[in-house]
Structure formats: structure tokens, C-alpha cells
Design a protein around this motif. Structure first.
Motif, short mmCIF file in Angstrom:
data_model
loop_
_atom_site.label_atom_id
_atom_site.label_comp_id
_atom_site.label_asym_id
_atom_site.label_seq_id
_atom_site.Cartn_x
_atom_site.Cartn_y
_atom_site.Cartn_z
N ARG A 29 12.59 9.53 -13.10
CA ARG A 29 11.26 8.98 -13.23
C ARG A 29 11.26 7.61 -12.55
O ARG A 29 12.18 6.83 -12.74
CB ARG A 29 10.95 8.82 -14.72
N TYR A 30 10.25 7.40 -11.75
CA TYR A 30 10.16 6.12 -11.07
C TYR A 30 8.74 5.59 -11.22
O TYR A 30 7.78 6.31 -10.99
CB TYR A 30 10.52 6.27 -9.58
N GLN A 31 8.62 4.34 -11.65
CA GLN A 31 7.29 3.77 -11.78
C GLN A 31 7.20 2.43 -11.08
O GLN A 31 8.10 1.60 -11.19
CB GLN A 31 6.93 3.58 -13.26
N GLY A 32 6.16 2.25 -10.33
CA GLY A 32 5.89 0.97 -9.68
C GLY A 32 4.55 0.44 -10.17
O GLY A 32 3.63 1.23 -10.41
N ILE A 33 4.46 -0.88 -10.35
CA ILE A 33 3.22 -1.48 -10.85
C ILE A 33 2.82 -2.62 -9.92
O ILE A 33 3.64 -3.46 -9.58
CB ILE A 33 3.40 -2.00 -12.29
N VAL A 34 1.56 -2.62 -9.51
CA VAL A 34 1.05 -3.72 -8.69
C VAL A 34 -0.28 -4.20 -9.27
O VAL A 34 -0.99 -3.44 -9.93
CB VAL A 34 0.81 -3.31 -7.22
N PRO A 35 -0.63 -5.47 -9.02
CA PRO A 35 -1.93 -5.95 -9.47
C PRO A 35 -3.05 -5.22 -8.72
O PRO A 35 -2.87 -4.83 -7.57
CB PRO A 35 -1.94 -7.43 -9.10
N LEU A 36 -4.16 -5.00 -9.40
CA LEU A 36 -5.32 -4.38 -8.75
C LEU A 36 -6.05 -5.44 -7.95
O LEU A 36 -6.91 -6.15 -8.48
CB LEU A 36 -6.26 -3.80 -9.81
N GLU A 37 -5.66 -5.56 -6.69
CA GLU A 37 -6.27 -6.57 -5.83
C GLU A 37 -6.75 -5.91 -4.56
O GLU A 37 -6.30 -4.84 -4.20
CB GLU A 37 -5.24 -7.65 -5.48
N GLY A 38 -7.64 -6.61 -3.85
CA GLY A 38 -8.13 -6.10 -2.59
C GLY A 38 -9.50 -5.49 -2.76
O GLY A 38 -10.11 -5.58 -3.82
N ALA A 39 -9.96 -4.83 -1.69
CA ALA A 39 -11.33 -4.33 -1.69
C ALA A 39 -11.47 -3.05 -2.51
O ALA A 39 -12.55 -2.73 -2.99
CB ALA A 39 -11.77 -4.07 -0.25
N GLY A 40 -10.39 -2.32 -2.68
CA GLY A 40 -10.49 -1.06 -3.41
C GLY A 40 -9.12 -0.54 -3.77
O GLY A 40 -8.10 -1.18 -3.51
N LEU A 41 -9.10 0.66 -4.36
CA LEU A 41 -7.83 1.24 -4.80
C LEU A 41 -6.88 1.49 -3.63
O LEU A 41 -5.67 1.39 -3.77
CB LEU A 41 -8.09 2.57 -5.54
N ALA A 42 -7.46 1.83 -2.46
CA ALA A 42 -6.61 2.09 -1.29
C ALA A 42 -5.79 0.85 -0.94
O ALA A 42 -4.60 0.95 -0.62
CB ALA A 42 -7.47 2.51 -0.10
N ASP A 43 -6.40 -0.32 -1.03
CA ASP A 43 -5.67 -1.57 -0.76
C ASP A 43 -4.54 -1.77 -1.75
O ASP A 43 -3.43 -2.17 -1.39
CB ASP A 43 -6.61 -2.79 -0.90
N ALA A 44 -4.83 -1.48 -3.01
CA ALA A 44 -3.81 -1.65 -4.05
C ALA A 44 -2.61 -0.74 -3.78
O ALA A 44 -1.46 -1.13 -3.99
CB ALA A 44 -4.40 -1.39 -5.43
N VAL A 45 -2.88 0.49 -3.29
CA VAL A 45 -1.78 1.41 -2.99
C VAL A 45 -0.99 0.93 -1.76
O VAL A 45 0.24 1.03 -1.73
CB VAL A 45 -2.31 2.85 -2.81
N GLU A 46 -1.69 0.37 -0.79
CA GLU A 46 -0.98 -0.23 0.36
C GLU A 46 -0.04 -1.32 -0.12
O GLU A 46 1.11 -1.42 0.32
CB GLU A 46 -1.97 -0.82 1.38
N HIS A 47 -0.52 -2.18 -1.03
CA HIS A 47 0.32 -3.25 -1.57
C HIS A 47 1.52 -2.67 -2.33
O HIS A 47 2.62 -3.19 -2.26
CB HIS A 47 -0.47 -4.17 -2.51
N PHE A 48 1.26 -1.58 -3.05
CA PHE A 48 2.34 -0.92 -3.79
C PHE A 48 3.48 -0.54 -2.83
O PHE A 48 4.64 -0.83 -3.08
CB PHE A 48 1.80 0.31 -4.52
N PHE A 49 3.12 0.11 -1.71
CA PHE A 49 4.17 0.54 -0.78
C PHE A 49 4.83 -0.65 -0.10
O PHE A 49 6.03 -0.66 0.14
CB PHE A 49 3.61 1.51 0.25
N ALA A 50 4.04 -1.68 0.21
CA ALA A 50 4.60 -2.84 0.89
C ALA A 50 5.55 -3.60 -0.04
O ALA A 50 6.63 -4.01 0.36
CB ALA A 50 3.48 -3.75 1.39
N GLN A 51 5.13 -3.76 -1.30
CA GLN A 51 5.90 -4.58 -2.23
C GLN A 51 7.06 -3.84 -2.86
O GLN A 51 8.21 -4.24 -2.75
CB GLN A 51 5.00 -5.14 -3.34
#
Ligand SMILES: [Zn+2]
Length: 303
Positions: free
Chosen positions: A138-160
Motif C-alpha cells: 500500500r502506498y499513499q501520497g498526500i499533497v495540499p489542495l492547491e492550484g486551479a483545480g484537482l488536475a493541478d493538485a495531482v501534478e504536484h503530487f507526482f512532482a513532489q
């Protein structure tokens, strides 16, 4: 836009995976039509809530298609401390999607008709959980909900958390009942992004494919008559090689059952169950995902 077109069944409720080997890039497209309609029809969500759930379901389909084993589950969960939406959950397993949103209707009514991500969630977090069925990993990643929308948040997830340069675009059609998206990633050392030893910030080959992918228009992502393979070709036809890796049909699925509901209710004390029951002695439990109601006779669980 009232023209009648016959949607190509292959253009809706499907995800495709592709690779651009010479650019070390991999990607996926997903588009939802009837499946999205079915999921939303189980609820009576106001437009902005339905829209954000549609976006979340497309993201879930894009991410779920990255699971290596067919029994694995991908869960996307957005949670806030004091947002108008306090919880959004969407998950994917074996091509099946489901999702729901918990929100404050009174506070939503005070929002503008197209509220920003921040005005809906306030200070919130996006958790993405990969459960591999075969290995139990099981792997979980958590990022703040930032940016213009959910797509931005997922981009941050992969980057971070993954250090994978990624592009994510999501669009919801005017009707709100068709939604599509693309996830494109740069994976120079194979698909195991987490084991990467170094991260270069300048990637000319990545910049090239990212710029091509950025030319995609929201109308293309949500056009029910445009097969996903054609969209792939439109974006990358000048590339040396475009490889179609997979095509996954998507469906609505819920895993609620009588047995599960009775198990949950059985954990309450008999007095509590008596309080939960109506005058007829029946506790009506509804599944948050699909709104199906499960009547449980409180006395059946006693003794
Ligand atoms: Zn259900």
C-alpha cells in the motif's frame, strides 16, 4: 450545439495507455460518458459539486489504469478542515469507478456559480492511495489542495512525492455528463518512478512532448464522437513512434452489499440500534457511493 451525433462507443467510458519510446514518455487518456451519468444520477448534486466529482472520477480512471495488478485499488480522497466540501472520495478497481461528495448545501449556495478549488475546499489535502492486491503493498501520497483545480493538485503530487514530471489536463463538457482527461509522464528510467536516484530539471525531450500535449483543447477531451486513439494521433503524429499500450473499458461499480451493511450495524450496541431504527423497527442504511438503501431489521441482529 444541439446537433444529434451518434457517439462512438469506443470514444466513451474508456481509458487508453500509450508510450512515446523515443521521448521516454508514457501517458493515458480517459473519457467518461454514460458511466459518469450513472454515478451522478444516484445523487442530486448541485452543478459545482457534480463538476468536481466528474473531474475526480476522470483522475481516478487515469491513475487507476496505472495499477499493475488487476485486483488493485486506487483511491483518491480530498479532505478539508472547514471547507464547503468536507469530503470527496472516488475509487477504481478493475475498471470500475465510484465516488461521492459530502458538502454543506447552505454554504455552497453562498458561493459564486463557478467556485474556485479554494472556495470549495478551503485548506484541504488530496490523498492518493495505491493498494496492490497481489503483494498487499500500500502506498499513499498526500499533497495540499492547491492550484486551479484537482488536475493541478495531482501534478504536484507526482512532482513532489514521486519526482515524475507530469502533465494532467481534465475537462468537463457543458452538459456536465461527459468528462475526459490526459495524464502524460516523463519516465526516463522506466516506469518505477519511486526508485529514481536523481532528478534532472531540464528535460528537452519532456519539454517537447509536454508542449505538444498542452495544445489539447478541452472540447477534444470531451468530444463523444472523437475516439481516444484519434486524439492520440492528433497530438503526436509527428513523433517517431507512438505505441498504443492498452485499452480499458470503464464501468460504474459499487461494492456495497447486504452483508457489509449488516456487519457495520452489528458493531453498534443493541440500545444504539434500537435508537437508529424507525417505528417499524427497521434501520435504513444508504450507501454513500450509490445511494442504494439497505433496510436492516434491528431485532434481527439482537441476541
Ligand atoms: Zn453502493
Amino acid at each position: 450545439m444541439a446537433s444529434q451525433t451518434n457517439p462512438d462507443p469506443a470514444a466513451l467510458d474508456a481509458a487508453i495507455g500509450f508510450a512515446l519510446p523515443a521521448r521516454h514518455a508514457r501517458g493515458r487518456f480517459a473519457r467518461l460518458g454514460p458511466v459518469l451519468d450513472e454515478i451522478l444520477s444516484a445523487h442530486d448534486y448541485p452543478a459545482p459539486v457534480a463538476r468536481i466529482l466528474a473531474e475526480a472520477l476522470v483522475l481516478t480512471a487515469l491513475l487507476g489504469a496505472t495499477l499493475k495488478d488487476a485486483g488493485g485499488q486506487l483511491t483518491l480522497q480530498a479532505q478539508t478542515e472547514a471547507g464547503v466540501i468536507d469530503l470527496l472520495v472516488a475509487d477504481y478497481r478493475g475498471g470500475e469507478l465510484r465516488g461521492y461528495v459530502r458538502f454543506d448545501a447552505d454554504r455552497l449556495a453562498e458561493q459564486p456559480s463557478q467556485p474556485s478549488l479554494f472556495s470549495l475546499f478551503g485548506k484541504g489535502y488530496l490523498a492518493i492511495t495505491f493498494d496492490q492486491a497481489m503483494s498487499g503493498e500500500r502506498y499513499q501520497g498526500i499533497v495540499p489542495l492547491e492550484g486551479a483545480g484537482l488536475a493541478d493538485a495531482v501534478e504536484h503530487f507526482f512532482a513532489q512525492s514521486e519526482q515524475i514530471p507530469s502533465l494532467v489536463r481534465i475537462a468537463v463538457g457543458d452538459s456536465g455528463r461527459v468528462a475526459g482527461g490526459i495524464l502524460l509522464q516523463h519516465l526516463p528510467e522506466g516506469e518505477e518512478g519511486r526508485e529514481r536516484l536523481h532528478t534532472r530539471l531540464d528535460h528537452p525531450e519532456w519539454d517537447h512532448v509536454r508542449i505538444l500535449a498542452e495544445t489539447i483543447r478541452p472540447e477534444e477531451l470531451t468530444d463523444p464522437t472523437l475516439p481516444l486513439e484519434d486524439l492520440l494521433w492528433r497530438l503526436f503524429h509527428d513523433e517517431e513512434e507512438v505505441r498504443l499500450l492498452s485499452a480499458t473499458p470503464l464501468a460504474r461499480g459499487c461494492r456495497c452489499s447486504d452483508e457489509h451493511v449488516r456487519g457495520v450495524i452489528a458493531r453498534f450496541a443493541p440500545e444504539e440500534r434500537a435508537e437508529m431504527a424507525g417505528e417499524d423497527g427497521v434501520i435504513n442504511v444508504d450507501c454513500e457511493f450509490c445511494s442504494r438503501v439497505f433496510p436492516v431489521r434491528a431485532s434481527d441482529l439482537d441476541g
